[in-house]
Design a protein around this motif. Structure first.
Motif, PDB file in Angstrom:
ATOM      1  N   SER A 145       2.440   2.243  -0.166  1.00 50.05           N
ATOM      2  CA  SER A 145       1.984   2.569  -1.673  1.00 50.05           C
ATOM      3  C   SER A 145       0.178   2.188  -1.278  1.00 50.05           C
ATOM      4  CB  SER A 145       1.822   1.438  -1.984  1.00 50.05           C
ATOM      5  OG  SER A 145       0.761   1.980  -2.896  1.00 50.05           O
ATOM      6  N   ASP A 181       0.796  -1.975  -5.503  1.00 51.06           N
ATOM      7  CA  ASP A 181       0.618  -0.984  -6.491  1.00 51.06           C
ATOM      8  C   ASP A 181       1.514  -0.235  -7.642  1.00 51.06           C
ATOM      9  OD1 ASP A 181      -0.288   0.224  -9.204  1.00 51.06           O
ATOM     10  OD2 ASP A 181      -1.775   1.235  -8.144  1.00 51.06           O
ATOM     11  N   THR A 206       2.249   0.959 -10.152  1.00 48.43           N
ATOM     12  CA  THR A 206       2.355   2.303 -11.143  1.00 48.43           C
ATOM     13  C   THR A 206       1.956   3.635 -10.536  1.00 48.43           C
ATOM     14  OG1 THR A 206      -0.183   1.966 -10.928  1.00 48.43           O
ATOM     15  CG2 THR A 206       0.767   0.751 -12.723  1.00 48.43           C
TER      16      THR A 206
END
Length: 76
Positions: free
Chosen positions: A32, A49, A51
């Motif tokens: 990521s 992260d 999201t």
């Protein structure tokens, strides 16, 4: 090596994902941004992260069974 992208949107998703990948002997990495963690490390995954979609690198050419089991999390 196979590469694909997953979405892990809840704590249960992460827990289930780790339970699936720990069954396999080969290395599996999650990327990521500039961070790379071991997919078998629940703490490592929570440092990412979540999201955003996460890139998965399975270091094996024979990972069809893994792909089947992770199908609910793979981004289409």
């Amino acid at each position: 090596m196979k590469e694909f992208t997953v979405i892990l949107s809840s704590i249960n998703d992460v827990k289930n994902f780790v339970n699936i990948v720990t069954k396999y002997d080969f290395e599996i990495d999650l990327t990521s941004g500039r961070y790379v963690v071991d997919a078998k490390s629940i703490m490592g995954i929570f440092s990412l992260d979540l999201t955003k979609p996460i890139k998965v690198e399975a270091h094996s050419d024979d990972c069809d069974k893994l792909l089947e089991e992770l199908a609910p999390y793979i981004q289409k």
